[in-house]
Design a protein around this motif. Structure first.
Motif, PDB file in Angstrom:
ATOM      1  N   ARG A 164     -30.031   5.823  -8.263  1.00  0.00           N
ATOM      2  CA  ARG A 164     -30.462   4.527  -8.771  1.00  0.00           C
ATOM      3  C   ARG A 164     -30.150   3.462  -7.728  1.00  0.00           C
ATOM      4  NH1 ARG A 164     -25.956   3.160 -13.484  1.00  0.00           N
ATOM      5  NH2 ARG A 164     -24.199   2.772 -12.062  1.00  0.00           N
ATOM      6  N   ARG A 165     -30.699   2.304  -7.951  1.00  0.00           N
ATOM      7  CA  ARG A 165     -30.520   1.203  -7.016  1.00  0.00           C
ATOM      8  C   ARG A 165     -29.131   0.611  -7.197  1.00  0.00           C
ATOM      9  NH1 ARG A 165     -31.167  -4.328  -7.037  1.00  0.00           N
ATOM     10  NH2 ARG A 165     -31.802  -5.240  -5.042  1.00  0.00           N
ATOM     11  N   CYS A 166     -28.400   0.469  -6.089  1.00  0.00           N
ATOM     12  CA  CYS A 166     -27.040  -0.079  -6.135  1.00  0.00           C
ATOM     13  C   CYS A 166     -27.131  -1.603  -6.154  1.00  0.00           C
ATOM     14  CB  CYS A 166     -26.235   0.388  -4.927  1.00  0.00           C
ATOM     15  SG  CYS A 166     -24.475  -0.015  -5.029  1.00  0.00           S
ATOM     16  N   ALA A 167     -26.715  -2.209  -7.233  1.00  0.00           N
ATOM     17  CA  ALA A 167     -26.786  -3.660  -7.381  1.00  0.00           C
ATOM     18  C   ALA A 167     -25.767  -4.329  -6.481  1.00  0.00           C
ATOM     19  CB  ALA A 167     -26.565  -4.043  -8.832  1.00  0.00           C
ATOM     20  N   GLU A 168     -25.920  -5.659  -6.381  1.00  0.00           N
ATOM     21  CA  GLU A 168     -25.001  -6.412  -5.516  1.00  0.00           C
ATOM     22  C   GLU A 168     -23.589  -6.408  -6.069  1.00  0.00           C
ATOM     23  OE1 GLU A 168     -24.608 -10.909  -3.581  1.00  0.00           O
ATOM     24  OE2 GLU A 168     -26.321 -10.361  -4.860  1.00  0.00           O
ATOM     25  N   LYS A 169     -23.473  -6.528  -7.381  1.00  0.00           N
ATOM     26  CA  LYS A 169     -22.164  -6.524  -8.045  1.00  0.00           C
ATOM     27  C   LYS A 169     -21.962  -5.226  -8.806  1.00  0.00           C
ATOM     28  CE  LYS A 169     -21.896 -11.553  -8.526  1.00  0.00           C
ATOM     29  NZ  LYS A 169     -21.719 -12.693  -9.479  1.00  0.00           N
ATOM     30  N   CYS A 170     -22.140  -4.120  -8.127  1.00  0.00           N
ATOM     31  CA  CYS A 170     -21.963  -2.811  -8.760  1.00  0.00           C
ATOM     32  C   CYS A 170     -20.485  -2.585  -9.070  1.00  0.00           C
ATOM     33  CB  CYS A 170     -22.502  -1.711  -7.847  1.00  0.00           C
ATOM     34  SG  CYS A 170     -22.338  -0.044  -8.530  1.00  0.00           S
ATOM     35  N   VAL A 171     -20.195  -2.166 -10.269  1.00  0.00           N
ATOM     36  CA  VAL A 171     -18.795  -1.947 -10.683  1.00  0.00           C
ATOM     37  C   VAL A 171     -18.195  -0.741  -9.970  1.00  0.00           C
ATOM     38  CG1 VAL A 171     -17.298  -1.577 -12.679  1.00  0.00           C
ATOM     39  CG2 VAL A 171     -19.350  -2.967 -12.915  1.00  0.00           C
ATOM     40  N   LEU A 172     -19.010   0.227  -9.645  1.00  0.00           N
ATOM     41  CA  LEU A 172     -18.510   1.467  -9.049  1.00  0.00           C
ATOM     42  C   LEU A 172     -18.399   1.403  -7.535  1.00  0.00           C
ATOM     43  CD1 LEU A 172     -20.665   3.930 -11.153  1.00  0.00           C
ATOM     44  CD2 LEU A 172     -18.322   3.226 -11.601  1.00  0.00           C
ATOM     45  N   ALA A 173     -19.050   0.453  -6.908  1.00  0.00           N
ATOM     46  CA  ALA A 173     -19.099   0.420  -5.443  1.00  0.00           C
ATOM     47  C   ALA A 173     -17.731   0.267  -4.789  1.00  0.00           C
ATOM     48  CB  ALA A 173     -20.042  -0.693  -4.989  1.00  0.00           C
ATOM     49  N   PRO A 174     -16.827  -0.608  -5.269  1.00  0.00           N
ATOM     50  CA  PRO A 174     -15.541  -0.743  -4.564  1.00  0.00           C
ATOM     51  C   PRO A 174     -14.646   0.492  -4.647  1.00  0.00           C
ATOM     52  CG  PRO A 174     -15.981  -2.664  -5.945  1.00  0.00           C
ATOM     53  CD  PRO A 174     -16.958  -1.609  -6.344  1.00  0.00           C
ATOM     54  N   TYR A 175     -14.882   1.386  -5.612  1.00  0.00           N
ATOM     55  CA  TYR A 175     -13.966   2.499  -5.858  1.00  0.00           C
ATOM     56  C   TYR A 175     -14.571   3.851  -5.492  1.00  0.00           C
ATOM     57  CZ  TYR A 175     -12.398  -1.431  -8.633  1.00  0.00           C
ATOM     58  OH  TYR A 175     -12.038  -2.691  -9.035  1.00  0.00           O
ATOM     59  N   PHE A 176     -15.879   3.892  -5.286  1.00  0.00           N
ATOM     60  CA  PHE A 176     -16.552   5.134  -4.870  1.00  0.00           C
ATOM     61  C   PHE A 176     -17.407   4.827  -3.651  1.00  0.00           C
ATOM     62  CE2 PHE A 176     -15.904   5.520  -9.479  1.00  0.00           C
ATOM     63  CZ  PHE A 176     -15.169   6.698  -9.526  1.00  0.00           C
ATOM     64  N   PRO A 177     -16.781   4.752  -2.461  1.00  0.00           N
ATOM     65  CA  PRO A 177     -17.545   4.422  -1.248  1.00  0.00           C
ATOM     66  C   PRO A 177     -18.509   5.544  -0.890  1.00  0.00           C
ATOM     67  CG  PRO A 177     -15.300   5.031  -0.701  1.00  0.00           C
ATOM     68  CD  PRO A 177     -15.350   4.954  -2.187  1.00  0.00           C
ATOM     69  N   PRO A 178     -19.526   5.239  -0.097  1.00  0.00           N
ATOM     70  CA  PRO A 178     -20.507   6.288   0.260  1.00  0.00           C
ATOM     71  C   PRO A 178     -19.923   7.404   1.105  1.00  0.00           C
ATOM     72  CG  PRO A 178     -20.919   4.262   1.487  1.00  0.00           C
ATOM     73  CD  PRO A 178     -19.893   3.930   0.460  1.00  0.00           C
ATOM     74  N   THR A 179     -18.751   7.193   1.719  1.00  0.00           N
ATOM     75  CA  THR A 179     -18.130   8.238   2.545  1.00  0.00           C
ATOM     76  C   THR A 179     -17.349   9.263   1.728  1.00  0.00           C
ATOM     77  OG1 THR A 179     -16.207   6.793   2.870  1.00  0.00           O
ATOM     78  CG2 THR A 179     -17.948   6.706   4.526  1.00  0.00           C
ATOM     79  N   GLU A 180     -17.198   9.034   0.407  1.00  0.00           N
ATOM     80  CA  GLU A 180     -16.430   9.949  -0.450  1.00  0.00           C
ATOM     81  C   GLU A 180     -17.267  10.339  -1.664  1.00  0.00           C
ATOM     82  OE1 GLU A 180     -12.765   8.104  -1.434  1.00  0.00           O
ATOM     83  OE2 GLU A 180     -12.059   7.958   0.631  1.00  0.00           O
ATOM     84  N   PRO A 181     -18.302  11.126  -1.474  1.00  0.00           N
ATOM     85  CA  PRO A 181     -19.134  11.497  -2.631  1.00  0.00           C
ATOM     86  C   PRO A 181     -18.456  12.473  -3.578  1.00  0.00           C
ATOM     87  CG  PRO A 181     -19.913  12.610  -0.660  1.00  0.00           C
ATOM     88  CD  PRO A 181     -18.850  11.652  -0.209  1.00  0.00           C
ATOM     89  N   ALA A 182     -17.554  13.315  -3.055  1.00  0.00           N
ATOM     90  CA  ALA A 182     -16.890  14.293  -3.926  1.00  0.00           C
ATOM     91  C   ALA A 182     -16.008  13.617  -4.962  1.00  0.00           C
ATOM     92  CB  ALA A 182     -16.066  15.252  -3.075  1.00  0.00           C
ATOM     93  N   LYS A 183     -15.493  12.461  -4.647  1.00  0.00           N
ATOM     94  CA  LYS A 183     -14.631  11.737  -5.572  1.00  0.00           C
ATOM     95  C   LYS A 183     -15.373  11.399  -6.865  1.00  0.00           C
ATOM     96  CE  LYS A 183     -11.533   7.733  -5.474  1.00  0.00           C
ATOM     97  NZ  LYS A 183     -11.084   6.580  -4.652  1.00  0.00           N
ATOM     98  N   PHE A 184     -16.605  10.871  -6.728  1.00  0.00           N
ATOM     99  CA  PHE A 184     -17.380  10.546  -7.925  1.00  0.00           C
ATOM    100  C   PHE A 184     -17.944  11.793  -8.582  1.00  0.00           C
ATOM    101  CE2 PHE A 184     -21.400   9.461 -10.017  1.00  0.00           C
ATOM    102  CZ  PHE A 184     -20.948   8.518 -10.930  1.00  0.00           C
ATOM    103  N   THR A 185     -18.250  12.812  -7.797  1.00  0.00           N
ATOM    104  CA  THR A 185     -18.799  14.043  -8.370  1.00  0.00           C
ATOM    105  C   THR A 185     -17.815  14.674  -9.348  1.00  0.00           C
ATOM    106  OG1 THR A 185     -20.066  14.412  -6.356  1.00  0.00           O
ATOM    107  CG2 THR A 185     -19.765  16.295  -7.814  1.00  0.00           C
ATOM    108  N   ILE A 186     -16.525  14.725  -8.962  1.00  0.00           N
ATOM    109  CA  ILE A 186     -15.511  15.323  -9.836  1.00  0.00           C
ATOM    110  C   ILE A 186     -15.332  14.492 -11.104  1.00  0.00           C
ATOM    111  CG2 ILE A 186     -13.065  15.903  -9.995  1.00  0.00           C
ATOM    112  CD1 ILE A 186     -13.145  16.498  -6.996  1.00  0.00           C
ATOM    113  N   ALA A 187     -15.219  13.168 -10.949  1.00  0.00           N
ATOM    114  CA  ALA A 187     -15.029  12.313 -12.123  1.00  0.00           C
ATOM    115  C   ALA A 187     -16.258  12.310 -13.020  1.00  0.00           C
ATOM    116  CB  ALA A 187     -14.702  10.896 -11.673  1.00  0.00           C
ATOM    117  N   HIS A 188     -17.447  12.307 -12.436  1.00  0.00           N
ATOM    118  CA  HIS A 188     -18.680  12.305 -13.226  1.00  0.00           C
ATOM    119  C   HIS A 188     -18.857  13.610 -13.993  1.00  0.00           C
ATOM    120  CE1 HIS A 188     -22.806  11.675 -14.399  1.00  0.00           C
ATOM    121  NE2 HIS A 188     -23.217  12.717 -13.672  1.00  0.00           N
TER     122      HIS A 188
END
Length: 205
Positions: free
Chosen positions: A49-73
């Motif tokens: 999906r399109r990453c908004a300017e004020k995305c809530v997840l952006a500060p805690y799931f950077p694009p360099t760490e995709p596995a971090k969000f994959t496990i939590a999701h």
């Protein structure tokens, strides 16, 4: 003649002024700078999906760490993660994300107990180490007592050794001096001089 000269001078001086607007308008026609492309966060990239300017997840799931969000999701789901973060103040969101990622990893490794199983395992190891430490401390106290008893016994033997040497010297002196005293004592006579030898002869003839 003078008037014609002044007219020619005025015309020549006015011509550069007429071209000045064209020269000033040339810098304004520079090409625009290219827009800055911001990479979407790992959450929006995985969710496609399109990453908004004020995305809530952006500060805690950077694009360099995709596995971090994959496990939590995989365990909590994206909607629950967003809801958790929106209900918390910003100062606590980073710790909440770390806790969710750790809990999700524990749930993937142990679906039944999760973090509770890891905590129980660590508590068991702590109890075993405490038992080993208590045993080692008891052995140390026992060895210290044995050492103290050995030192006391050595001191006692050292204190009694001078008396034993004096007693042994007295006994040795007594043994060496006894034969000479027997020979020099007049009570001990030879057979010829012994009055007891008279009893060997009968009194009655």
């Amino acid at each position: 003649m003078d008037c014609s000269d002044t007219n020619t001078n005025s015309t020549t001086s006015s011509t550069p002024l007429s071209h000045s607007p064209s020269s000033s308008s040339s810098p304004s026609s520079s090409p625009p700078s290219p827009p800055i492309v911001i990479s979407p966060c790992a959450a929006c990239k995985i969710l496609r999906r399109r990453c908004a300017e004020k995305c809530v997840l952006a500060p805690y799931f950077p694009p360099t760490e995709p596995a971090k969000f994959t496990i939590a999701h995989r365990v909590f789901g994206a909607s629950n993660i967003i809801k958790f973060l929106q209900d918390l103040p910003e100062s606590q969101r980073a710790d909440a994300v770390s806790s969710m990622v750790y809990e999700a990893g524990a749930r993937i490794r142990d679906p039944v107990y999760g973090c509770a199983g890891a905590i129980c395992q660590l508590q068991k190891q702590v109890n075993e180490l405490q038992a080993q430490l208590a045993k080692a401390q008891a052995e140390l106290v026992n060895m210290q007592c044995q050492q103290a008893n050995l030192v006391a016994l050595i001191c006692m033997e050292m204190s009694q050794s001078p008396q034993a040497t004096v007693q042994q010297s007295l006994e040795s002196n007594f043994i060496t001096s006894t034969p000479n005293s027997y020979q020099n004592n007049p009570c001990f006579l030879n057979e010829d001089n012994n009055p007891c030898s008279l009893w060997d002869h009968p009194l009655w003839t």
